[in-house]
Write a protein that holds these residues in place. Structure first.
Motif, PDB file in Angstrom:
ATOM      1  N   ARG A 169       0.828  -1.203   0.000  1.00 59.49           N
ATOM      2  CA  ARG A 169       0.000   0.000   0.000  1.00 59.49           C
ATOM      3  C   ARG A 169       0.868   1.260   0.000  1.00 59.49           C
ATOM      4  O   ARG A 169       0.634   2.200  -0.766  1.00 59.49           O
ATOM      5  CB  ARG A 169      -0.906  -0.025   1.236  1.00 59.49           C
ATOM      6  CG  ARG A 169      -2.068   0.890   1.209  1.00 59.49           C
ATOM      7  CD  ARG A 169      -2.948   0.729   2.457  1.00 59.49           C
ATOM      8  NE  ARG A 169      -3.539  -0.599   2.542  1.00 59.49           N
ATOM      9  CZ  ARG A 169      -3.240  -1.513   3.474  1.00 59.49           C
ATOM     10  NH1 ARG A 169      -2.361  -1.260   4.418  1.00 59.49           N
ATOM     11  NH2 ARG A 169      -3.841  -2.684   3.464  1.00 59.49           N
ATOM     12  N   ASN A 177       1.129   3.940  -3.129  1.00 57.81           N
ATOM     13  CA  ASN A 177       0.709   5.311  -2.867  1.00 57.81           C
ATOM     14  C   ASN A 177       1.801   6.318  -3.190  1.00 57.81           C
ATOM     15  O   ASN A 177       1.518   7.487  -3.419  1.00 57.81           O
ATOM     16  CB  ASN A 177       0.247   5.476  -1.418  1.00 57.81           C
ATOM     17  CG  ASN A 177      -1.193   5.087  -1.242  1.00 57.81           C
ATOM     18  OD1 ASN A 177      -2.052   5.470  -2.026  1.00 57.81           O
ATOM     19  ND2 ASN A 177      -1.472   4.312  -0.200  1.00 57.81           N
ATOM     20  N   ILE A 208      -5.573   0.395  -5.297  1.00 54.25           N
ATOM     21  CA  ILE A 208      -4.465   0.135  -4.373  1.00 54.25           C
ATOM     22  C   ILE A 208      -4.874  -0.795  -3.230  1.00 54.25           C
ATOM     23  O   ILE A 208      -4.181  -1.750  -2.925  1.00 54.25           O
ATOM     24  CB  ILE A 208      -3.875   1.456  -3.850  1.00 54.25           C
ATOM     25  CG1 ILE A 208      -3.162   2.183  -5.000  1.00 54.25           C
ATOM     26  CG2 ILE A 208      -2.919   1.205  -2.682  1.00 54.25           C
ATOM     27  CD1 ILE A 208      -2.635   3.564  -4.656  1.00 54.25           C
ATOM     28  N   GLU A 209      -6.002  -0.527  -2.593  1.00 52.63           N
ATOM     29  CA  GLU A 209      -6.409  -1.357  -1.453  1.00 52.63           C
ATOM     30  C   GLU A 209      -6.665  -2.803  -1.883  1.00 52.63           C
ATOM     31  O   GLU A 209      -6.269  -3.740  -1.204  1.00 52.63           O
ATOM     32  CB  GLU A 209      -7.664  -0.768  -0.797  1.00 52.63           C
ATOM     33  CG  GLU A 209      -8.067  -1.484   0.479  1.00 52.63           C
ATOM     34  CD  GLU A 209      -7.010  -1.415   1.571  1.00 52.63           C
ATOM     35  OE1 GLU A 209      -6.923  -2.392   2.351  1.00 52.63           O
ATOM     36  OE2 GLU A 209      -6.266  -0.432   1.656  1.00 52.63           O
ATOM     37  N   ALA A 267      -3.319  -4.432  -2.486  1.00 52.57           N
ATOM     38  CA  ALA A 267      -2.609  -4.657  -1.226  1.00 52.57           C
ATOM     39  C   ALA A 267      -3.176  -5.869  -0.478  1.00 52.57           C
ATOM     40  O   ALA A 267      -2.439  -6.621   0.150  1.00 52.57           O
ATOM     41  CB  ALA A 267      -2.683  -3.414  -0.333  1.00 52.57           C
TER      42      ALA A 267
END
Length: 59
Positions: free
Chosen positions: A31, A35, A52-53, A56
């Motif tokens: 993550r 980012n 992204i989440e 991850a």
């Protein structure tokens, strides 16, 4: 005594906790690194900020 602890031993409990912590840390690092990328860099690899989440978590 809890049957799972009696059968598997304390070693299995410790191994499970270590595994969970390791997975959490891997997701945290992934993550953080994603980012740090710009929107352009994310786009170059076929991702957007909203991905992204999910990435991850390994989903």
């Amino acid at each position: 005594m809890n049957r799972s602890v009696a059968v598997g031993g304390v070693g299995n409990v410790v191994a499970n906790v270590f595994s969970m912590l390791s997975a959490w840390n891997d997701a945290r690092v992934t993550r953080r690194e994603l980012n740090r990328l710009s929107d352009r860099e994310l786009n170059d690899i076929g991702l957007c900020r909203g991905d992204i989440e999910r990435i991850a978590r390994g989903l």
